[in-house]
Design a protein around this motif. Structure first.
Motif, PDB file in Angstrom:
ATOM      1  N   LYS A 116      28.471 107.686   9.973  1.00  0.00           N
ATOM      2  CA  LYS A 116      27.245 106.928  10.233  1.00  0.00           C
ATOM      3  C   LYS A 116      27.509 105.439  10.072  1.00  0.00           C
ATOM      4  O   LYS A 116      28.088 104.994   9.087  1.00  0.00           O
ATOM      5  N   LEU A 117      27.099 104.663  11.056  1.00  0.00           N
ATOM      6  CA  LEU A 117      27.247 103.217  10.996  1.00  0.00           C
ATOM      7  C   LEU A 117      25.974 102.605  10.440  1.00  0.00           C
ATOM      8  O   LEU A 117      24.903 102.740  11.021  1.00  0.00           O
ATOM      9  N   TYR A 118      26.078 101.969   9.308  1.00  0.00           N
ATOM     10  CA  TYR A 118      24.943 101.302   8.709  1.00  0.00           C
ATOM     11  C   TYR A 118      24.818  99.903   9.285  1.00  0.00           C
ATOM     12  O   TYR A 118      25.805  99.201   9.482  1.00  0.00           O
ATOM     13  N   ARG A 119      23.596  99.492   9.564  1.00  0.00           N
ATOM     14  CA  ARG A 119      23.357  98.162  10.098  1.00  0.00           C
ATOM     15  C   ARG A 119      23.091  97.204   8.945  1.00  0.00           C
ATOM     16  O   ARG A 119      22.366  97.532   8.012  1.00  0.00           O
ATOM     17  N   GLN A 120      23.674  96.025   9.044  1.00  0.00           N
ATOM     18  CA  GLN A 120      23.469  95.024   8.001  1.00  0.00           C
ATOM     19  C   GLN A 120      23.566  93.630   8.613  1.00  0.00           C
ATOM     20  O   GLN A 120      24.301  93.419   9.584  1.00  0.00           O
ATOM     21  N   LEU A 121      22.812  92.728   8.046  1.00  0.00           N
ATOM     22  CA  LEU A 121      22.847  91.341   8.485  1.00  0.00           C
ATOM     23  C   LEU A 121      23.749  90.526   7.571  1.00  0.00           C
ATOM     24  O   LEU A 121      23.914  90.847   6.385  1.00  0.00           O
ATOM     25  N   ILE A 122      24.343  89.480   8.118  1.00  0.00           N
ATOM     26  CA  ILE A 122      25.021  88.448   7.330  1.00  0.00           C
ATOM     27  C   ILE A 122      24.344  87.132   7.685  1.00  0.00           C
ATOM     28  O   ILE A 122      24.232  86.785   8.867  1.00  0.00           O
ATOM     29  N   ILE A 123      23.926  86.389   6.675  1.00  0.00           N
ATOM     30  CA  ILE A 123      23.212  85.138   6.896  1.00  0.00           C
ATOM     31  C   ILE A 123      24.166  83.968   6.682  1.00  0.00           C
ATOM     32  O   ILE A 123      24.684  83.771   5.578  1.00  0.00           O
ATOM     33  N   PHE A 124      24.422  83.209   7.742  1.00  0.00           N
ATOM     34  CA  PHE A 124      25.213  81.983   7.656  1.00  0.00           C
ATOM     35  C   PHE A 124      24.237  80.806   7.727  1.00  0.00           C
ATOM     36  O   PHE A 124      23.495  80.676   8.703  1.00  0.00           O
ATOM     37  N   LEU A 146      15.431  84.234  -0.774  1.00  0.00           N
ATOM     38  CA  LEU A 146      16.763  84.472  -1.328  1.00  0.00           C
ATOM     39  C   LEU A 146      16.762  85.702  -2.235  1.00  0.00           C
ATOM     40  O   LEU A 146      17.692  86.519  -2.207  1.00  0.00           O
ATOM     41  N   GLU A 147      15.724  85.855  -3.027  1.00  0.00           N
ATOM     42  CA  GLU A 147      15.614  87.023  -3.903  1.00  0.00           C
ATOM     43  C   GLU A 147      15.494  88.307  -3.076  1.00  0.00           C
ATOM     44  O   GLU A 147      16.082  89.340  -3.421  1.00  0.00           O
ATOM     45  N   LYS A 148      14.740  88.230  -1.985  1.00  0.00           N
ATOM     46  CA  LYS A 148      14.581  89.404  -1.120  1.00  0.00           C
ATOM     47  C   LYS A 148      15.907  89.787  -0.479  1.00  0.00           C
ATOM     48  O   LYS A 148      16.260  90.968  -0.394  1.00  0.00           O
ATOM     49  N   LEU A 149      16.667  88.816  -0.028  1.00  0.00           N
ATOM     50  CA  LEU A 149      17.967  89.082   0.582  1.00  0.00           C
ATOM     51  C   LEU A 149      18.933  89.697  -0.423  1.00  0.00           C
ATOM     52  O   LEU A 149      19.672  90.637  -0.105  1.00  0.00           O
ATOM     53  N   ILE A 154      22.055  91.606   1.217  1.00  0.00           N
ATOM     54  CA  ILE A 154      22.387  90.846   2.410  1.00  0.00           C
ATOM     55  C   ILE A 154      23.068  89.546   1.984  1.00  0.00           C
ATOM     56  O   ILE A 154      22.481  88.749   1.254  1.00  0.00           O
ATOM     57  N   SER A 155      24.280  89.355   2.422  1.00  0.00           N
ATOM     58  CA  SER A 155      25.059  88.191   1.999  1.00  0.00           C
ATOM     59  C   SER A 155      24.526  86.915   2.633  1.00  0.00           C
ATOM     60  O   SER A 155      24.273  86.865   3.839  1.00  0.00           O
ATOM     61  N   VAL A 156      24.378  85.881   1.812  1.00  0.00           N
ATOM     62  CA  VAL A 156      23.999  84.545   2.274  1.00  0.00           C
ATOM     63  C   VAL A 156      25.235  83.663   2.160  1.00  0.00           C
ATOM     64  O   VAL A 156      25.743  83.429   1.058  1.00  0.00           O
ATOM     65  N   ILE A 157      25.737  83.185   3.289  1.00  0.00           N
ATOM     66  CA  ILE A 157      26.986  82.432   3.350  1.00  0.00           C
ATOM     67  C   ILE A 157      26.677  80.965   3.650  1.00  0.00           C
ATOM     68  O   ILE A 157      26.313  80.627   4.781  1.00  0.00           O
ATOM     69  N   PRO A 158      26.771  80.060   2.684  1.00  0.00           N
ATOM     70  CA  PRO A 158      26.651  78.631   3.019  1.00  0.00           C
ATOM     71  C   PRO A 158      27.739  78.221   4.005  1.00  0.00           C
ATOM     72  O   PRO A 158      28.913  78.527   3.802  1.00  0.00           O
ATOM     73  N   CYS A 381      11.498  82.045   9.397  1.00  0.00           N
ATOM     74  CA  CYS A 381      12.223  82.772  10.432  1.00  0.00           C
ATOM     75  C   CYS A 381      12.929  84.009   9.891  1.00  0.00           C
ATOM     76  O   CYS A 381      12.936  85.067  10.542  1.00  0.00           O
ATOM     77  N   LEU A 382      13.522  83.914   8.719  1.00  0.00           N
ATOM     78  CA  LEU A 382      14.212  85.071   8.159  1.00  0.00           C
ATOM     79  C   LEU A 382      13.243  86.204   7.851  1.00  0.00           C
ATOM     80  O   LEU A 382      13.586  87.388   8.005  1.00  0.00           O
TER      81      LEU A 382
END
Length: 392
Positions: A116-124, A146-149, A154-158, A381-382
């Motif tokens: 099974k392929l899990y879907r996930q977002l990466i936030i840049f 940020l707390e929700k992510l 969900i990774s937040v990448i500066p 937007c997020l």
């Protein structure tokens, strides 16, 4: 073949380079994978020889392109390593696998969703004017998101023009444990242990795996000097400014200004001259091999690196390290120097600013534009994207 015909590693190096630079970015935009799976590499060899035999019969021996069995063996060995790797690993990341029977080459059975392929977002995310307010540098409005992510892993990448020291401080304040990109894509820093395996083509430095895309700062300082002898007074680089001068130019405290000047791969310029002079200087630097980016405040000089290249490389590394997860990249930025990142992401988010209109993008799909500015627009937007993409 590699021992006898490629003992210098030329073919292996070339094929690896093409996979990284040309194929991998293409893989990242694929929505669905269907694999025609041969039983073994020996079958591939046998099938190719059959093709040559049939071609020889058809041309009655007059076909100059027909290969002998030994020539086939030599030819296909160039692809043996990658074919065997694919046969072992690709079924587990394919949506459908069509397994072929060794003699007839016909499809014999289908396996759907091998894993099974899990879907996930990466936030840049850009920082100044995006996650951080353009004037106050506050991120307060983004904290609930940020707390929700973090709650949903969900990774937040500066992905920023800021330095290693600046991002380190912000990551500590926000309790981010994720990788980050500095100096407009000049380098990626991945915390040691973030991935199960060491990331590809990186060096370990002070607890981080570093992937550098640019030459170091001194190289660009020498190039700037060589190409600006007739532009005296047209700009002042960070390297020539005191902490107090930088503080006035950026609105940062003198301590924070010092961190902003602790650069490893680039040189920001405070432009004081005319637009004509800037164009002249920019063209010279580009001709000399530099990348010239106009940020929200400063003109940035670095190597042929950008936020988009860093985004693609790191997204690929996430996928390589997590083969049962289908990653989708989201990029958020407010300025022209974010365009490379926005063009490269699966979803582009333009944050509203009072300084200029939304920068023009070449892409026409999957573009979001905030109605609010800075971190308020970031969260706005997020929130909508999380609802649409992950139903959370």
């Amino acid at each position: 073949m590699e021992t006898d015909l490629d003992n210098t590693g030329a073919w292996r190096t070339y094929s690896n380079s093409m996979i990284e630079k040309e194929y991998s970015p293409l893989y990242l935009i694929m929505d669905y994978w269907l694999m025609l799976k041969a039983p073994s590499f020996e079958c591939v060899s046998h099938w190719r020889k059959e093709q040559e035999h049939k071609l020889a019969e058809k041309t009655q021996g007059t076909g100059t392109a027909v290969m002998s069995d030994s020539e086939v063996e030599t030819f296909i060995q160039h692809y043996q390593r990658l074919t065997e790797h694919s046969l072992e690993h690709v079924p587990f990341i394919s949506n459908i696998v069509l397994e072929l029977e060794s003699q007839s080459k016909y499809f014999v059975r289908q396996r759907t969703g091998a894993i099974k392929l899990y879907r996930q977002l990466i936030i840049f995310t850009d920082l100044d004017g995006t996650l951080l307010d353009h004037h106050s540098y506050s991120y307060a409005a983004a904290l609930p998101m940020l707390e929700k992510l973090q709650e949903h892993h969900i990774s937040v990448i500066p992905n920023t023009s800021k330095t290693f020291a600046e991002v380190q401080q912000l990551r500590n304040e926000l309790a981010l444990q994720t990788p980050f990109v500095v100096e407009n894509g000049a380098a990626i820093y991945i915390p040691d242990g973030f991935f199960d395996q060491p990331p590809a083509d990186c060096e370990l430095k002070n607890g981080y795996w570093r992937k550098a895309f640019s030459r170091e700062r001194n190289y660009w300082l020498e190039l700037i000097t060589a190409n600006s002898k007739d532009l005296d007074g047209a700009f002042k680089g960070f390297s020539k400014m005191s902490d107090e001068e930088l503080s006035l130019a950026t609105g940062l405290s003198t301590i924070d200004a010092s961190q902003a000047n602790d650069r490893q791969f680039s040189e920001p310029l405070h432009w004081l001259g005319t637009e004509q002079q800037k164009t002249l200087f920019s063209n010279r630097m580009k001709s000399a091999g530099a990348n010239v980016l106009q940020g929200g405040r400063f003109l940035h000089i670095s190597g042929q690196s950008n936020k988009g290249i860093a985004l693609r490389w790191l997204t690929q590394e996430f996928s390589r390290q997590n083969t049962n997860t289908q990653f989708k990249s989201v990029a958020l930025g407010d300025s022209f120097n974010d365009n490379d990142m926005l063009e490269s992401a699966d979803i582009a988010v333009q944050i509203k600013t009072s300084k200029h209109d939304f920068p023009k993008l070449f892409r026409t799909d999957a573009i979001w534009q905030s109605t609010k500015m800075g971190p308020k627009g970031w969260a706005e937007c997020l929130d909508q994207i999380l609802t649409q993409e992950l139903q959370i």
